[in-house]
Structure formats: C-alpha cells, structure tokens
Design a protein around this motif. Structure first.
Motif, PDB file in Angstrom:
ATOM      1  N   THR A 107      19.481  78.256  12.794  1.00 55.14           N
ATOM      2  CA  THR A 107      19.219  77.386  11.413  1.00 55.14           C
ATOM      3  C   THR A 107      18.798  76.629  11.884  1.00 55.14           C
ATOM      4  O   THR A 107      17.908  75.635  10.686  1.00 55.14           O
ATOM      5  CB  THR A 107      20.603  76.376  11.463  1.00 55.14           C
TER       6      THR A 107
ATOM      7  N   ASP B 164      13.357  83.506   4.633  1.00 58.47           N
ATOM      8  CA  ASP B 164      14.577  83.323   4.420  1.00 58.47           C
ATOM      9  C   ASP B 164      15.226  83.399   4.018  1.00 58.47           C
ATOM     10  O   ASP B 164      15.145  83.273   2.760  1.00 58.47           O
ATOM     11  CB  ASP B 164      14.665  81.498   4.553  1.00 58.47           C
TER      12      ASP B 164
ATOM     13  N   ALA C 238      19.632  72.767   9.659  1.00 56.02           N
ATOM     14  CA  ALA C 238      20.366  72.954   8.450  1.00 56.02           C
ATOM     15  C   ALA C 238      21.516  72.323   8.441  1.00 56.02           C
ATOM     16  O   ALA C 238      22.286  72.577   9.623  1.00 56.02           O
ATOM     17  CB  ALA C 238      20.707  74.405   8.138  1.00 56.02           C
TER      18      ALA C 238
END
Length: 351
Positions: free
Chosen positions: A55, A92, A125
């Motif tokens: 992440t 992504d 994130a």
C-alpha cells in the motif's frame, strides 16, 4: 528536527531506492495526464521515478534547473510537492475505476526543513473509495526529513470534470467594463444641499445645488451642532494633480489620510445617516484606451472598496472628468444609488 515518533517512518527514506519496492514506469505519465485533461507545465513535471510496495508509494521528484533559484523562497516549493503526488493511482488497477485522484484536504502538516529542490516521498494509503486518504513523509535527496502530513484526503475526478474545470476560465471576468447607468428619477439640483470637506476644487459650486465648504470634519461637526441642516451628501475633495517625481509619496500620503478620515467618519454615530462621497479625477480607466493619471486616487479607491463592503450604503466613489461636463451630472449620478460611479462627457457610468 523531526519528532521522535516520526523517525521510524522517515527511516524508510534513508535507503534509496526503497528496499523490496517494485519500480513503476512513469515515462509516459505526463502525456497520459494531458490526455485526461490535466496538462502540467514544465515546472510541474518534476516526477522522475516511482516505486510501489504493497500500500506504499515512493516517488522521487526534482525541480527543473530553471526552478532551483526559487526553491529557497518557499518552505516547500509547491511545484515540487505537487509533483510527488502525480503518480497516485498510476499503474494501480484498484484506482483505475475511480478516475484521477486529486488532493482535496490536508491535515496534520509539519515542516522540518526549507528550500529543497529535490525530494523523496513516501505515501501510505490510509483509506479507500470516496474516503481515500494518504499519510506522507517527505525527505530531501539525502534522506533528511523535510515534511510530514498526517492525512491528505483525495477526491476522484473524471476526465469530463477536469476538462470542464479547465474550460471554466473562458467564462471568467478578466477586466472591469464600465457601462452607462440607467436613467433614474429626475433630479432637481436646486433642491439639494451638499457639504464639501476641504476646498471645492472640483467645481461643485458651479451647479444649482447649495454647496458649503468646511475646512475639515471638525468644522463640519461644529456647523451641525450649531443647527446647520444635515446635507444630502458630504463630499471629500482632495487636491488634484500630482507631479511625476512625487507619486510614491503622494500615494502613501493619500492612502494614510483617507484611512484616518474614513475610520473616524464611520466610527461617529452622528454621520450614520449621511453618505460620504469621495471624489477623484482620472483615478479609474473608463472606456477603451483610457488611462489612469491619478495614481494616488486609484490607491485610495482600493482602500475605499474594502470599506464599502463592510459599510454598505455609507460610502460612494465618484470619478469626474474635469475636462468635460462631469460636474453637471453629479446630482443624477448620486440619485442612482450606485456605490461606484464615473462621469465622462456628462455620461454617468457604473462598473
């Protein structure tokens, strides 16, 4: 230095490229963004490399050479910080369906060093979907802490939304256009009583109105207390004409004097029902090709515009053309009720 609780997070930026991170190809990123309606100029195309690790997103950014001299002017150069966010969502698959993720709200921002022209950034994130957010750690090219952000909230934006926002400037207002004021009710100047603070250099006394000069506000107050009727308007008529050599001093003096007079006027309850009309000549450009010759008056108008917004209905700005029949139209101009007016060749205009 950086706070101790953030030291471990910044440690991830000490080894570069980041350990166990997968490179992200950003060679065509700016062409891709331009196709989506987000075209960045040369100064903002600072993203050099990017990596992902779970992440986490790592980015390396640098200002172009022409931007280095400006780096010291900022705590953190805005183009440099922005470039570090350009790879958000790039490559992504999970972000492809939501469109571009744009910065929306910042919280918990700390700045540890200033003047950097190159950065390493670590973005982690902390949310998903419409509530997607990131935590940021920012270091310089040697890994020393520069800044940290506890939470940067992102908002998705489609290409259509971005393009629409980019086209909005077409409908923007780039300049003030003066237009003829609508005809108001007929005015009989002979029925009007005007007071002038200072000398009547604008020739108000040549009209049919009853005009009385007062040396200053104090003299005007003495007259009111002695039973002088309340005038329909009170004019401030500063001296006209400033030499080219004395412009700077004239601007400073005019603005300082205007501030003192207006603050005192607005603070005095005895003047609450009176309109203060500030006269200038050539302090505003009206019509194509027109210039401004009274720079001191123009500066005062800027000050008065702020005062007008705080005290609606109490202040009027009126710019006259002394070479034309401006004075004769003053009564009609004031009858319009507009806060800002100009008279050229006898025609009353409003912005």
């Amino acid at each position: 230095g950086a706070r101790s609780e953030a030291a471990a997070e910044f440690g991830e930026l000490a080894v570069w490229p980041p350990v166990d991170a997968v490179p992200v190809d950003v060679s065509g990123l700016y062409a891709e963004l331009a196709g989506d309606g987000m075209a960045y100029g040369p100064l903002f195309q600072g993203l050099k490399s990017a990596w992902r690790r779970g992440t986490e997103l790592f980015t390396e950014v640098a200002l172009p050479e022409e931007g280095h001299q400006d780096a010291a002017r900022f705590g953190l150069h805005p183009a440099l910080l922005d470039a570090g966010l350009h790879a958000i969502g790039h490559g992504d698959p999970a972000a492809a369906e939501t469109g571009a993720q744009l910065p929306f709200s910042w919280a918990g921002v700390s700045l540890y060093a200033v003047g950097a022209s190159a950065l390493r950034m670590r973005l982690v994130a902390t949310g998903a979907g419409d509530q997607r957010a990131l935590a940021l750690w920012v270091a310089d090219g040697s890994g020393r802490p520069v800044a940290a952000v506890e939470s940067l909230t992102l908002r998705p934006a489609s290409a259509e939304q971005v393009n629409a926002a980019g086209a909005a400037h077409v409908e923007s207002l780039f300049r003030v256009e003066w237009v003829a004021a609508g005809a108001g009710a007929p005015v009989e100047a002979a029925d009007l009583r005007w007071a002038v603070l200072g000398r009547d250099e604008f020739g108000l006394g040549t009209t049919d109105a009853q005009v009385t000069e007062y040396a200053d506000v104090d003299a005007f107050v003495v007259a009111l207390e002695a039973g002088e009727p309340v005038p329909d308007a009170v004019f401030v008529a500063p001296s006209v004409g400033v030499s080219a050599e004395g412009v700077v001093e004239a601007v400073h003096g005019a603005v300082g004097a205007a501030l003192e007079l207006v603050q005192g006027w607005l603070a005095d309850e005895r003047f609450a029902g009176m309109r203060l009309v500030w006269l200038t000549s050539g302090a505003v450009a009206v019509g194509a090709g027109a210039g401004v010759r009274d720079l001191a008056g123009g500066a005062v108008r800027g000050l008065l515009r702020s005062a007008q917004s705080e005290n609606p209905g109490q202040l009027v700005m009126l710019d006259l053309d002394l070479d034309g029949d401006g004075v004769g139209a003053v009564a009609a101009a004031l009858a319009s009720g507009e806060p800002e007016l100009a008279i050229r060749a006898g025609v009353v205009s409003v912005p």
